[in-house]
Write an enzyme that holds these catalytic residues in place. Structure first.
Site, PDB file in Angstrom:
ATOM      1  N   ARG A  39      53.801  11.890   0.642  1.00 14.32           N
ATOM      2  CA  ARG A  39      54.268  13.196   0.180  1.00 14.32           C
ATOM      3  C   ARG A  39      55.550  13.077  -0.646  1.00 14.32           C
ATOM      4  O   ARG A  39      55.756  13.836  -1.590  1.00 14.32           O
ATOM      5  CB  ARG A  39      54.487  14.129   1.370  1.00 14.32           C
ATOM      6  CG  ARG A  39      53.186  14.603   1.979  1.00 14.32           C
ATOM      7  CD  ARG A  39      53.399  15.487   3.185  1.00 14.32           C
ATOM      8  NE  ARG A  39      52.132  15.994   3.678  1.00 14.32           N
ATOM      9  CZ  ARG A  39      51.995  16.699   4.785  1.00 14.32           C
ATOM     10  NH1 ARG A  39      53.054  16.985   5.526  1.00 14.32           N
ATOM     11  NH2 ARG A  39      50.813  17.125   5.177  1.00 14.32           N
ATOM     12  N   LYS A 203      36.845  24.072  14.636  1.00 15.28           N
ATOM     13  CA  LYS A 203      36.685  25.504  14.911  1.00 15.28           C
ATOM     14  C   LYS A 203      36.200  26.290  13.701  1.00 15.28           C
ATOM     15  O   LYS A 203      36.807  26.263  12.641  1.00 15.28           O
ATOM     16  CB  LYS A 203      38.018  26.089  15.389  1.00 15.28           C
ATOM     17  CG  LYS A 203      38.447  25.574  16.754  1.00 15.28           C
ATOM     18  CD  LYS A 203      39.703  26.289  17.210  1.00 15.28           C
ATOM     19  CE  LYS A 203      40.051  25.902  18.641  1.00 15.28           C
ATOM     20  NZ  LYS A 203      41.268  26.587  19.109  1.00 15.28           N
ATOM     21  N   GLY A 357      44.379  17.938   6.340  1.00 14.72           N
ATOM     22  CA  GLY A 357      45.038  16.835   7.044  1.00 14.72           C
ATOM     23  C   GLY A 357      44.085  15.844   7.674  1.00 14.72           C
ATOM     24  O   GLY A 357      44.218  14.633   7.489  1.00 14.72           O
ATOM     25  N   GLY A 384      45.973  23.578   4.417  1.00 15.26           N
ATOM     26  CA  GLY A 384      45.989  25.030   4.612  1.00 15.26           C
ATOM     27  C   GLY A 384      46.173  25.773   3.308  1.00 15.26           C
ATOM     28  O   GLY A 384      45.526  26.797   3.062  1.00 15.26           O
TER      29      GLY A 384
END
Length: 404
Positions: A39, A203, A357, A384
């Site tokens: 990053r 999920k 991720g 996200g």
């Protein structure tokens, strides 16, 4: 889609100024040191250009999820790492460990053109996540320009993302990484070719709104990982001890109905690799007929073959989420087969966009032991944020940079 005028900002970068830059230095740590600095590397082009333009660069970022000061999440760990990193070795870097206004102003005043100042972890101050204007003003005071180069947090409404840009009027820009992220994600919306989304993970609840959006832009959607079991349960299959979300069954029904209306085909696994509780043996089972004492933890060989054939026919591919518990060697095959299929399609001319991720961890794990895959067109730095962008490109952090 974000307009192209928002993305051609390299020539507008400031010169001879003091520039506040929101970066994503939220890096993984191990034993009080940076474990992976990918990053940091992604932000170097923006920092390099600013230094070449003779600016003083003030870097701000969060690290982890602290509620107050935590020594093991101090940005000082990143500061020490920067001093060892090749690009920064011949640069003058300062560190400020306080958000006290007097201390901050003293450090900002002291920094010279061509130098770098790294501030402490933004989340050590409650004002960051409370989106405090007072905190934003403290950070922005007496600085000339603001650049956001942290795509990974553009879907949030923290002070450094939406309040700071409001204080700079026209003196605000997207950094080079943020511009690149938007440019690549725009390609997905503008492509007229056959589109496929490969969505995995644990999920379904975290990805319902994304799937609902993808139904309108994709021809095919592959569902893998534990989230597939909620679909199988709705279709009256026996999932044994496999994870599924009973409260999401109605939403699954709605997704399948809307997919039909939009002529988007949802592809579910045919078989899975299962394990019994307190047992190391694995079994291949039909996904609709898993014994009551077994749990599915990866897609099986028939599913891999089916998904591979769909991937190789697709011209634009979005991938987010693994196909199973890839962290364990017994259940990594499905994710790796998908990885190789998308890589192969990319090599043959398809466009591939990858993010998330867990997805990036799976790719990284695979790369350590294998060199026989082509790669992808673009790997997004924000899981996200990438998902949020695909649902609505006007993310809070992007909107805040527009001079409207």
């Amino acid at each position: 889609m974000i307009s192209s005028s928002f993305l051609d900002k390299k020539k507008s970068f400031p010169e001879n100024s003091k520039v506040l830059v929101r970066v994503d230095f939220n890096v993984p740590l191990k034993n009080n040191a940076v474990a992976d600095d990918s990053r940091i590397s992604l932000c170097i082009p923006t920092i390099k250009l600013l230094l070449e333009n003779n600016n003083a660069v003030i870097l701000i970022s969060h690290l982890g999820r602290p509620k107050k000061f935590e020594k093991n999440l101090s940005m000082k760990i990143v500061y020490r790492h920067l001093k060892e990193k090749t690009f920064f070795q011949n640069k003058t870097i300062h560190f400020c460990d306080s958000f006290d206004e007097e201390v901050l102003e003293r450090e900002k005043k002291k920094i010279k053109l061509g130098e770098i100042l790294l501030l402490e972890n933004l989340r050590f101050d409650s004002g960051e996540q409370l989106s405090s204007l007072l905190f934003a003003k403290k950070l922005a005071k007496n600085l000339d320009f603001f650049i956001n180069d942290a795509f990974a947090v553009c879907h949030r409404k923290d002070a450094s993302i939406i309040k700071i840009p409001s204080l700079f009027k026209k003196n605000k820009l997207p950094g080079l990484l943020l511009q690149k992220e938007i440019f690549e994600l725009n390609k997905v919306f503008s492509s007229k070719q056959k589109k496929l989304a490969v969505i995995g993970g644990a999920k379904i609840s975290t990805k319902v709104s994304l799937i609902n959006k993808l139904l309108y832009i994709c021809d095919d959607i592959i569902i893998g990982g534990a989230m597939a079991f909620s679909f199988i349960k709705y279709l009256n299959g026996s999932v044994g001890l496999s994870l599924y979300e009973s409260e999401q069954i109605e939403k699954v029904a709605s997704i399948l109905q809307d997919a039909k209306k939009n002529k988007c085909t949802i592809h579910l696994p045919l078989d899975v690799i299962t394990i019994k509780k307190d047992n190391t043996l694995t079994y291949e089972r039909k996904i609709t007929n898993i014994p009551d004492d077994e749990m599915g933890l990866d897609i099986g060989p028939q599913s891999c073959n089916l998904f591979e054939s769909i991937i190789l026919k697709s011209k634009t591919i979005i991938w987010n989420g693994p196909m199973g518990m890839f962290e364990k060697k017994e259940f990594k095959v499905g994710t790796e087969k998908i990885l190789l299929a998308i890589s192969s399609a990319t090599k043959s001319g398809s466009y591939s966009l990858v993010g998330g991720g867990d997805t990036l961890s799976a790719i990284s794990n695979f790369q350590k032991n294998n060199s026989n895959f082509h790669g992808f067109n673009f790997i997004s730095s924000g899981g996200g944020a990438m998902l949020a962008f695909l649902q609505n490109p006007d993310l809070p952090g992007i909107k805040a940079l527009k001079n409207e």
